[in-house]
Design an enzyme around this catalytic site. Structure first.
Site, PDB file in Angstrom:
ATOM      1  N   LEU A 145      13.739 -56.948  47.061  1.00  0.00           N
ATOM      2  CA  LEU A 145      12.573 -57.561  45.648  1.00  0.00           C
ATOM      3  C   LEU A 145      11.467 -57.547  46.311  1.00  0.00           C
ATOM      4  O   LEU A 145      11.689 -58.670  47.317  1.00  0.00           O
ATOM      5  CB  LEU A 145      13.012 -57.915  44.326  1.00  0.00           C
ATOM      6  CG  LEU A 145      14.509 -57.387  43.828  1.00  0.00           C
ATOM      7  CD1 LEU A 145      14.844 -57.906  42.873  1.00  0.00           C
ATOM      8  CD2 LEU A 145      13.804 -56.146  42.647  1.00  0.00           C
ATOM      9  N   GLU A 201      17.134 -59.035  33.573  1.00  0.00           N
ATOM     10  CA  GLU A 201      17.943 -59.516  33.826  1.00  0.00           C
ATOM     11  C   GLU A 201      18.185 -61.013  34.719  1.00  0.00           C
ATOM     12  O   GLU A 201      16.943 -61.418  35.686  1.00  0.00           O
ATOM     13  CB  GLU A 201      19.247 -59.014  35.011  1.00  0.00           C
ATOM     14  CG  GLU A 201      19.262 -57.376  34.232  1.00  0.00           C
ATOM     15  CD  GLU A 201      19.453 -56.632  35.561  1.00  0.00           C
ATOM     16  OE1 GLU A 201      19.647 -56.765  36.167  1.00  0.00           O
ATOM     17  OE2 GLU A 201      19.076 -55.352  34.818  1.00  0.00           O
ATOM     18  N   LYS A 219      18.434 -63.382  38.526  1.00  0.00           N
ATOM     19  CA  LYS A 219      18.361 -62.579  39.793  1.00  0.00           C
ATOM     20  C   LYS A 219      19.423 -63.953  40.734  1.00  0.00           C
ATOM     21  O   LYS A 219      19.776 -65.311  40.351  1.00  0.00           O
ATOM     22  CB  LYS A 219      17.452 -63.324  40.135  1.00  0.00           C
ATOM     23  CG  LYS A 219      17.137 -62.445  41.894  1.00  0.00           C
ATOM     24  CD  LYS A 219      15.775 -63.150  41.864  1.00  0.00           C
ATOM     25  CE  LYS A 219      15.939 -62.313  43.808  1.00  0.00           C
ATOM     26  NZ  LYS A 219      16.869 -62.927  44.810  1.00  0.00           N
ATOM     27  N   ARG A 249      25.589 -56.156  51.872  1.00  0.00           N
ATOM     28  CA  ARG A 249      23.850 -55.630  52.165  1.00  0.00           C
ATOM     29  C   ARG A 249      24.233 -55.607  53.473  1.00  0.00           C
ATOM     30  O   ARG A 249      23.085 -54.272  53.900  1.00  0.00           O
ATOM     31  CB  ARG A 249      23.483 -56.597  51.010  1.00  0.00           C
ATOM     32  CG  ARG A 249      21.415 -55.425  51.363  1.00  0.00           C
ATOM     33  CD  ARG A 249      20.955 -56.919  50.682  1.00  0.00           C
ATOM     34  NE  ARG A 249      19.507 -56.363  50.911  1.00  0.00           N
ATOM     35  CZ  ARG A 249      18.758 -56.308  51.271  1.00  0.00           C
ATOM     36  NH1 ARG A 249      18.891 -57.130  52.418  1.00  0.00           N
ATOM     37  NH2 ARG A 249      17.752 -55.899  51.469  1.00  0.00           N
ATOM     38  N   LYS A 285      10.232 -65.468  40.717  1.00  0.00           N
ATOM     39  CA  LYS A 285      11.132 -65.861  41.142  1.00  0.00           C
ATOM     40  C   LYS A 285      11.368 -67.943  40.605  1.00  0.00           C
ATOM     41  O   LYS A 285      10.136 -68.445  40.128  1.00  0.00           O
ATOM     42  CB  LYS A 285      11.092 -66.724  42.213  1.00  0.00           C
ATOM     43  CG  LYS A 285      11.034 -65.405  43.123  1.00  0.00           C
ATOM     44  CD  LYS A 285      12.622 -65.670  44.176  1.00  0.00           C
ATOM     45  CE  LYS A 285      12.658 -66.004  45.027  1.00  0.00           C
ATOM     46  NZ  LYS A 285      14.063 -66.224  45.917  1.00  0.00           N
ATOM     47  N   CYS A 293      19.112-110.068  53.269  1.00  0.00           N
ATOM     48  CA  CYS A 293      18.338-109.240  51.703  1.00  0.00           C
ATOM     49  C   CYS A 293      17.152-108.989  52.365  1.00  0.00           C
ATOM     50  O   CYS A 293      16.278-110.467  52.497  1.00  0.00           O
ATOM     51  CB  CYS A 293      18.733-110.284  51.027  1.00  0.00           C
ATOM     52  SG  CYS A 293      17.754-109.984  49.500  1.00  0.00           S
ATOM     53  N   CYS A 307      15.706-111.654  50.041  1.00  0.00           N
ATOM     54  CA  CYS A 307      15.673-113.877  49.605  1.00  0.00           C
ATOM     55  C   CYS A 307      15.822-113.812  51.094  1.00  0.00           C
ATOM     56  O   CYS A 307      16.064-115.168  51.446  1.00  0.00           O
ATOM     57  CB  CYS A 307      16.445-114.141  48.499  1.00  0.00           C
ATOM     58  SG  CYS A 307      18.290-113.467  49.224  1.00  0.00           S
ATOM     59  N   CYS A 350      23.739-108.164  48.489  1.00  0.00           N
ATOM     60  CA  CYS A 350      23.647-109.562  48.191  1.00  0.00           C
ATOM     61  C   CYS A 350      23.964-110.611  47.223  1.00  0.00           C
ATOM     62  O   CYS A 350      24.160-110.822  45.893  1.00  0.00           O
ATOM     63  CB  CYS A 350      21.501-109.994  47.935  1.00  0.00           C
ATOM     64  SG  CYS A 350      21.053-111.166  47.677  1.00  0.00           S
TER      65      CYS A 350
HETATM   66  S1  IVH Z   1      17.965 -55.193  41.870  1.00  0.00           S
HETATM   67  C1  IVH Z   1      16.517 -51.489  42.966  1.00  0.00           C
HETATM   68  N1  IVH Z   1      19.079 -57.514  39.846  1.00  0.00           N
HETATM   69  O1  IVH Z   1      18.088 -60.191  44.488  1.00  0.00           O
HETATM   70  C2  IVH Z   1      16.474 -52.639  43.090  1.00  0.00           C
HETATM   71  N2  IVH Z   1      18.596 -57.745  42.160  1.00  0.00           N
HETATM   72  O2  IVH Z   1      15.192 -59.336  47.079  1.00  0.00           O
HETATM   73  C3  IVH Z   1      16.872 -54.201  43.114  1.00  0.00           C
HETATM   74  N3  IVH Z   1      19.741 -59.636  43.433  1.00  0.00           N
HETATM   75  O3  IVH Z   1      19.476 -59.394  46.930  1.00  0.00           O
HETATM   76  C4  IVH Z   1      17.537 -55.082  43.196  1.00  0.00           C
HETATM   77  N4  IVH Z   1      20.681 -60.409  40.861  1.00  0.00           N
HETATM   78  O4  IVH Z   1      20.938 -57.815  45.644  1.00  0.00           O
HETATM   79  C5  IVH Z   1      18.318 -56.643  41.262  1.00  0.00           C
HETATM   80  N5  IVH Z   1      19.901 -58.600  38.437  1.00  0.00           N
HETATM   81  C6  IVH Z   1      19.626 -58.561  39.522  1.00  0.00           C
HETATM   82  C7  IVH Z   1      19.987 -59.105  40.845  1.00  0.00           C
HETATM   83  C8  IVH Z   1      19.321 -58.825  42.109  1.00  0.00           C
HETATM   84  C9  IVH Z   1      20.544 -60.700  42.040  1.00  0.00           C
HETATM   85  C10 IVH Z   1      19.474 -59.568  44.363  1.00  0.00           C
HETATM   86  C11 IVH Z   1      19.611 -58.583  44.969  1.00  0.00           C
HETATM   87  C12 IVH Z   1      18.656 -58.768  46.231  1.00  0.00           C
HETATM   88  C13 IVH Z   1      17.827 -60.055  45.748  1.00  0.00           C
HETATM   89  C14 IVH Z   1      16.405 -59.871  45.893  1.00  0.00           C
END
Ligand code: IVH
Length: 688
Positions: free
Chosen positions: A87, A119, A121, A142, A328, A422, A425, A440
């Site tokens: 992402l 959602e 992360k 992955r 982030k 100490c 002191c 002390c």
């Molecule tokens: S979507 C095309 N949704 O974060 C969709 N990624 O750099 C791309 N990750 O390792 C990812 N929670 O696996 C998506 N709710 C979420 C996520 C999520 C965690 C991870 C993802 C990847 C990193 C993104």
């Protein structure tokens, strides 16, 4: 960085490469990383920027030239049916709006307005789950996005990974082939329990839930994985083929609902759908505030264009889809140089080491000092002056040094040794064999007097008595113990630097007002080891006067719910000292509260005071007050509060975002689950 000249840039790039390579090795080969992803990313980002400015410094071996991670030896490789993309990220509201502006430009002018799904992360490990005819047939990590590692047997051990679809009898029949993407992680509550177990078994605990999840999932022996409390959250469909593949939801929200109907866990408590991008940005800010109340670690928020066809049409650049972005959270860890160590004397005389750091910004705050906890920990983690160290700062907790990055040592680092005298002191420091503390024991040590005074003023809510004033009062010889505060007058204060009449009078008024503080505050302000706010409240309720507390023997104290043998011992030892008796007498003659007002009807009072007698509670989730305070409230009413649900638990009290494992366990054991309001009603009903 912009002001680096080429030689400095070259030096910095070399240091960064060494540090990044050390982390990569720990991560990919040893499976034991010591820094969070955000720290790693920040280092790579810094190196990228240097290389962008001085491209001639790029070397083929530079970690920036590596595409993805190579799968470790020992696992079978699996080719993903479609690239498992990463992402793009945004770190501010402005960057979020810039992302929206970029994609708007790429869409036709007459395109319908965009809507978004938001959602968490998850800070775990991405997994790819293959189902054929509804059966779980293959699971992979992955890896580098195209090829991952086959970890089917490990994934099978995770209770929340559905082995056949649909899981609920009334769920939809999935397509012939369905590949789902999700994240495997360990809930915070389970993580704490896991580390406790490892410590008991004298094994090394994990640094954070992500490392624990990674280490558990990439085990060659699935029996080890099975013992770890891993959990899955699903969030997208990678591919679908065969029958019913054409009839899948056309939106992200629809996909999440569909995955849920099939039996996959999704992050219900966070997922939201928005029409307005302003609302998206507001929600991101709200979640940043609430991140610590989530039951798992999240390192940000993912915002996805809801319409999957629009997302598809937008395509991807550099392995990152344009139609989604990660907002982030500010990282909670950073690396910096440990320049020196300072020894601080606390109010009980215990000497603790504090790290002086090259200033570094963590989650928006500049940190130049961090706790090193104690000398045992310094020795155990082998932290040295001159080390590159990892510093953690989260919420209100004082920043602390996690540990050194030993791989980048130059040999000039020097060990940290406890002081023999100490620092305040100059008296010799005491250290009992087998004990952690270096102390002390000089009762007249000025540093201890200052710290005791600051603590007393803080607990008694005396405004205007901070560190500077405390130092002045002790230096001027006006205070040997906090009770001397009540003998101060204007003539004492006016000669002190910075004390004009108004300031002096305000301080005297605040001191006078503190005489009326409640009994539990006064007990806490005495500074007896182990007697903080909660224990002081228990004592005040139980004894109703300092005199009665002072007269109690250790056995009497220990018989009180919530009081352990060590505190009981410390309390009796404290009151046995003449000096402390004199201190109490001084407080008494100054008119400080040392007893509660007599109850109108003592028998009745007793019944009201212990409505929870014999009941055991467990608390989970966010309630109207901090959990500690609710626990104290329950204890003050005779109840017991424990940390995990067992057959001895009478009630599980739940607030917002309750811990899943406590909740499930209570359900399994048929323990009554009650809300805070019911708890309060219960107290009045049983008290009446
Ligand atoms: S979507 C095309 N949704 O974060 C969709 N990624 O750099 C791309 N990750 O390792 C990812 N929670 O696996 C998506 N709710 C979420 C996520 C999520 C965690 C991870 C993802 C990847 C990193 C993104």
């Amino acid at each position: 960085m912009n002001n680096l000249d080429k030689t400095a840039a070259q030096r910095r790039a070399a240091t960064l490469r060494k540090e990044i390579n050390a982390h990569s090795y720990r991560y990919y080969v040893l499976n034991r990383p010591i820094v969070s992803d955000s720290v790693y990313d920040a280092l790579v980002d810094e190196l990228r920027k240097i290389e962008a400015r001085f491209p001639e410094l790029i070397t083929p071996e530079s970690p920036t030239q590596r595409v993805g991670a190579e799968p470790a030896e020992g696992f079978t490789k699996v080719e993903h049916p479609a690239p498992i993309l990463s992402l793009d990220k945004a770190t501010s509201r402005e960057e979020l709006f810039a992302w929206r502006a970029r994609i708007s430009k790429l869409l036709p002018e007459d395109a319908p307005p965009l809507t978004y799904t938001v959602e968490p992360k998850f800070d775990g490990l991405t997994v790819v789950l293959h189902y054929h005819d509804g059966q779980f047939t293959l699971g992979a990590t992955r890896g580098n996005g195209e090829i991952g590692e086959e970890i089917t047997s490990n994934l099978r051990t995770i209770p929340s990974v559905p082995l056949s679809l649909p899981l609920p009898p009334d769920g939809p029949t999935p397509p012939t082939t369905l590949v789902v993407r999700g994240e495997v992680l360990i809930l915070l509550e389970d993580f704490a329990a896991l580390n406790e177990r490892l410590l008991e078994a004298e094994e090394t605990p994990f640094a954070n839930p992500r490392n624990a999840a990674a280490g558990s999932l990439r085990q060659l022996d699935p029996r080890i994985t099975a013992e770890r409390p891993l959990t899955l959250y699903a969030y997208s469909i990678v591919t679908a083929e065969g029958e019913r593949a054409g009839a899948l939801p056309a939106t992200q929200q629809g996909t999440l609902d569909y995955l849920k109907a099939l039996g996959f866990p999704i992050a219900d408590e966070v997922i939201r759908h928005f029409d307005s991008f302003d609302a998206v940005a507001d929600y991101c800010e709200e979640l940043t505030e609430r991140r610590e109340s989530l039951p798992y670690e999240a390192d940000g928020i993912v915002i996805k264009i809801d319409d999957l066809a629009v997302r598809e049409a937008l395509g991807a650049v550099g392995g990152r889809p344009r139609g989604a972005v990660a907002y982030k959270f500010p990282p909670q860890e950073a690396t910096t140089d440990l320049l020196d160590v300072e020894f601080t004397v606390g109010r009980t005389g215990v000497i603790t080491p504090t790290a002086l750091l090259a200033p570094v910004t963590i989650a928006g705050v500049t940190v130049s000092r961090a706790s090193l906890h104690n000398f045992d920990l310094v020795a155990e983690r082998d932290i040295r002056v001159g080390d590159r160290v990892i510093v953690h700062r989260a919420g209100d907790v004082i920043p602390y040094v996690v540990g050194p990055i030993a791989d980048v040592r130059t040999g000039d680092e020097r060990p940290i040794t406890p002081p023999t005298h100490c620092p305040s002191c100059g008296e010799p420091v005491a250290h009992a064999e087998g004990e952690v503390a270096y102390t002390c024991i000089n009762a007249t040590c000025p540093a201890q007097r200052v710290q005791k005074l600051i603590y007393f003023a803080h607990v008694m809510d005396i405004d205007g008595l901070g560190e500077r004033t405390a130092l002045q009062l002790v230096d001027a010889g006006l205070i040997t113990n906090p009770a001397d505060l009540y003998a101060l007058d204007l003539d004492d204060l006016l000669p002190l630097e910075g004390f004009a009449e108004k300031k002096a009078q305000n301080l005297l008024d605040a001191i006078a007002a503190s005489k009326a503080q409640s009994l539990d505050r006064v007990i806490a302000a005495l500074g007896i080891r182990g007697v903080g706010a909660t224990v002081a409240e228990v004592f005040a309720e139980h004894f109703r006067a300092v005199e009665a507390l002072a007269a109690a023997d250790a056995a009497t104290l220990e018989a009180i719910e919530g009081i352990g043998p060590i505190t009981a011992q410390d309390v009796t030892a404290w009151f046995a000292r003449d000096r402390n008796r004199e201190y109490i007498e001084k407080l008494r003659s100054a008119g400080v509260t040392l007893a509660m007002a007599a109850p109108s009807d003592s028998d009745d009072k007793k019944a009201v005071a212990a409505p929870f007698d014999g009941l055991t509670f467990v608390i989970t989730g966010t309630l109207s007050q901090p959990r500690k305070e609710i626990a104290a409230w329950i204890k003050a009413r005779g109840g017991k509060v424990t940390s995990s649900v067992s057959s001895n638990t009478d009630y599980l009290v739940i607030g917002e975002s309750p811990g899943r494992s406590k909740f499930n366990r209570a359900q399994k054991l048929e323990t009554p689950i009650i809300a805070e309001e019911t708890l309060r009603n219960l107290a009045s009903e049983r008290g009446a």
